[in-house]
Design an enzyme around this catalytic site. Structure first.
Site, PDB file in Angstrom:
ATOM      1  CB  CYS A   3      -7.599  14.352 -40.701  1.00 12.59           C
ATOM      2  SG  CYS A   3      -6.481  12.843 -40.282  1.00 12.59           S
TER       3      CYS A   3
ATOM      4  CB  CYS B 120       8.956   4.640 -36.431  1.00 10.13           C
ATOM      5  SG  CYS B 120       7.991   5.729 -37.234  1.00 10.13           S
TER       6      CYS B 120
ATOM      7  CB  CYS C 228      -0.966  -0.059   1.094  1.00  8.96           C
ATOM      8  SG  CYS C 228      -2.007   1.416   1.080  1.00  8.96           S
TER       9      CYS C 228
ATOM     10  CB  CYS D 289      -0.371   9.994 -41.376  1.00 10.05           C
ATOM     11  SG  CYS D 289      -0.976  10.543 -42.861  1.00 10.05           S
TER      12      CYS D 289
END
Length: 685
Positions: free
Chosen positions: A620, A654, A418, A623
């Protein structure tokens, strides 16, 4: 015809063999308003041909033809497929049916098709053009002029248009054209179909208590179906709406109480394909853990989700296999307020990815908690009851362990982890000291006969050191991980103007927990493992199991969504096993351990290039932004076409682009050997 396209996407059904079922709105159950829109469109396209009569085929072409006849104030004739006994003079022709795979005869009375007629033919489908050829033949027999043919839907890939053009038809109009139907997916010509993302829509659902959408539905449970989708069971979701009509789902959508706009229930649920996995052969999830039979691997973690008898009993009734009851100690525990905080996207309320808590141990007297555990074991003998304990001294540990055994507990968990204890010598301070955990574990092992399970802290560099010490002392299993020490800065979570570091859990810690489980599983000293950390779906649990855990413990997800998530944890894991043909859960335990190796052993001579699906790309440019500013400048964005292009000579594989794409338009190609020359272009797909 946007309205027609919308109905096809929402209500159309693809069958094997290139068949499209539109019987929800076109050729069995008909939408009169849509038929009126169709008729208006046909009038606009054929008005200049000045037809005097509209001709169609029995029976699916009748509705649009009659509506068009009404608007254009023209008589409508339909070619019959069976000669009435009262018809004596007629024209006839034989037609082959693609859908029914048989031949039939078209018949038109000579009284209603004459040489003076300028005929406009209207039908629902243009496929191979057989019906159109039949109509053309009837017109030729009558000497009538065929001025045009109008079809609601054309299957271009079946080449009917070309057949009709070659036969002499000069004016053909189709309101919607299908380029292909492949793998039960339709591709519309000159139309980019924006399919609903069922998971995205399900994530908008508020997961209401006593859901109004289900109460409004007469023949199913859309709320349960949506919950199945939300927790990664989208195909099995159909079982809860299999008897629902469109009217049911529309009423459910109208009843939705979402604070922004209603969940698109009908569109979402109708977008799901039938489950290919037979649910009548789902395997059992029973498994042995520390010699204890468990009905499934899903346990409540020692926390606020299991602090009294009523809570645990409710969880057991729901289907949870066991409980690691909230940690019991002999010290007085006083909690702070508030003691929780969460990390979530600014625009999304109630759905957090990270959770911080300052909760300590049970506030009940130890005697009360052990009485609760005793009653739970008496009333639920097949469930697994584990007492989580924490002592400050040797005597504390021994006393608590013996009390657990006397209460009838199946095992005892030693909380060495804890992160927010106010008492010295307790919690994660102990868990970072191999000598202390070893001695306390040994004391407990000598005191009781039930399994002993030390719980490890992640707030340490090498978790294997205290774990190995516990194993050396005789531990039967290891629990990992407890929460991670963290700081959040929300002013509303201050305690009387003050702040402190405390435990962090939830989805955000899942990969970290898996890393610790992997390290524990790779220890030379083999021991059973109980996995904890960010488990929300069955797939999360599966990952722990595949790294070596015999069971998993859940806390934060229950705090968010309730005990009911057990339904989808069980459903998803059973379906996964059935799909793979696995009959025993034990077969999955540790199956992926061999996949993990040191970084210096990984393949560095091959590469996987990203693959761009321009049908899914929305333009869009995310990327390109990420690759340009955070990658290797291997993507060029065409601002005119709003399309990305991969520069193979720069791409290093990648896959940052794939991870940031919001439309899922970037996938992977096959792994290939890296090019030797940096100037040689990589293959582009």
């Amino acid at each position: 015809m946007d309205s027609l396209i919308k109905r096809i996407i929402e209500d159309g059904r693809c069958l094997e063999g290139g068949i499209l079922k539109v019987d929800r709105f076109l050729n069995h159950q008909m939408d009169p308003y849509l038929m009126k829109q169709v008729a208006v469109e046909f009038m606009n396209r054929f008005g200049q041909e000045k037809p005097t009569k509209i001709l169609t085929v029995e029976a699916s072409g009748i509705a649009p033809a009659v509506m068009l006849g009404f608007i254009m104030e023209l008589p409508v004739v339909f070619a019959k497929k069976k000669k009435p006994s009262t018809m004596s003079q007629f024209f006839s022709t034989t037609v082959h049916s693609f859908t029914k795979q048989n031949e039939y005869t078209l018949i038109v009375s000579r009284e209603y098709l004459t040489a003076e007629d300028r005929v406009l033919f209207i039908d629902d489908f243009l496929a191979y053009g057989n019906a159109g050829l039949g109509i053309l033949n009837l017109c030729q027999q009558a000497g009538a002029e065929l001025v045009g043919m109008g079809f609601i839907i054309e299957k271009e890939f079946q080449h009917g248009r070309q057949v009709l053009i070659e036969a002499g038809v000069k004016h053909i109009e189709s309101l919607v054209i299908f380029e292909s139907i492949v793998n039960n997916q339709i591709k519309l010509k000159n139309v980019r179909i924006k399919h609903i993302n069922v998971y995205e829509e399900a994530n908008r659902c508020l997961l209401c208590q006593d859901a109004p959408c289900t109460k409004a539905c007469k023949h199913g449970d859309p709320a349960r179906a949506i919950r199945a989708i939300r927790f990664d069971n989208h195909k099995p979701a159909l079982r809860w709406i299999k008897d629902c009509t469109d009217a049911d789902l529309e009423r459910a959508e109208q009843a939705c109480i979402h604070y922004n706009w209603p969940i698109r229930i009908k569109m979402m649920l109708r977008a799901i394909h039938q489950d290919e996995v037979d649910d009548s052969h789902y395997p059992s999830l029973n498994i042995m853990f520390c010699g204890i039979p468990c009905e499934n691997p899903f346990f409540l973690a020692s926390s606020a989700v299991c602090t009294n008898y009523e809570m645990v009993a409710k969880a057991f009734d729901a289907g949870w296999a066991g409980v690691f009851y909230k940690t019991i100690c002999l010290q007085e525990i006083k909690e702070v307020s508030p003691r929780f905080d969460a990390m979530h996207n600014v625009s999304i309320h109630g759905d957090f990815y990270g959770f911080r808590n300052m909760e300590q141990l049970s506030e009940n007297p130890a005697e009360m908690d052990f009485d609760i555990l005793h009653r739970l074991k008496q009333n639920y003998p097949t469930k697994v009851v584990v007492a989580s304990i924490m002592g400050q001294t040797k005597e504390d540990w021994i006393t608590l362990a013996k009390m657990a055994e006397e209460a009838g507990c199946d095992a005892v968990e030693l909380n060495f982890s804890c992160p927010q204890m106010k008492h010295e010598g307790m919690g994660s301070d102990v868990g970072q000291n191999p000598e202390l955990v070893k001695s306390f574990t040994a004391y407990v092992k000598k005191s009781v006969k039930i399994p002993v399970i030390p719980k490890m802290t992640p707030n340490i560099t090498h978790i294997t050191e205290p774990a190995a010490a516990c194993i050396e002392a005789g531990a039967d299993a290891i629990s990992a991980i407890n929460t991670i020490k963290s700081v959040t800065m929300d002013i509303d979570s201050e305690v009387s103007g003050c702040r402190t570091s405390s435990g962090y859990s939830g989805r955000a810690v899942h990969p970290i927990a898996l890393r610790y489980i992997l390290e524990l599983s790779q220890m030379p000293e083999k021991v059973e493992l109980s996995g904890i950390g960010g488990i929300e779906t069955w797939r999360d649990a599966l990952e722990f199991i595949q790294l070596g855990c015999g069971n998993v413990q859940v806390c934060t997800a229950v705090m968010q969504y309730g005990y009911r998530i057990i339904d989808d944890l069980i459903l998803g894991l059973q379906r996964y096993m059935a799909k793979r043909g696995i009959t025993h859960l034990q077969q999955l335990v540790g199956e992926l351990q061999s996949k993990f190796m040191n970084a210096d052993s990984l393949d560095r001579d091959t590469i996987i290039y990203p693959k761009f699906d321009m049908e899914l790309c929305v333009g869009c440019g995310r990327c390109e932004i990420s690759c340009s500013d955070g990658g290797h400048q291997a993507i060029v964005f065409d601002h005119n076409t709003r399309r990305p292009r991969l520069v193979g000579t720069k791409c290093v594989g990648c896959h940052l682009c794939r991870l940031v794409c919001p439309a899922g338009a970037i996938s992977v190609t096959k792994r290939v050997v890296k090019k030797q020359s940096a100037t040689t272009a990589a293959p582009i797909e």
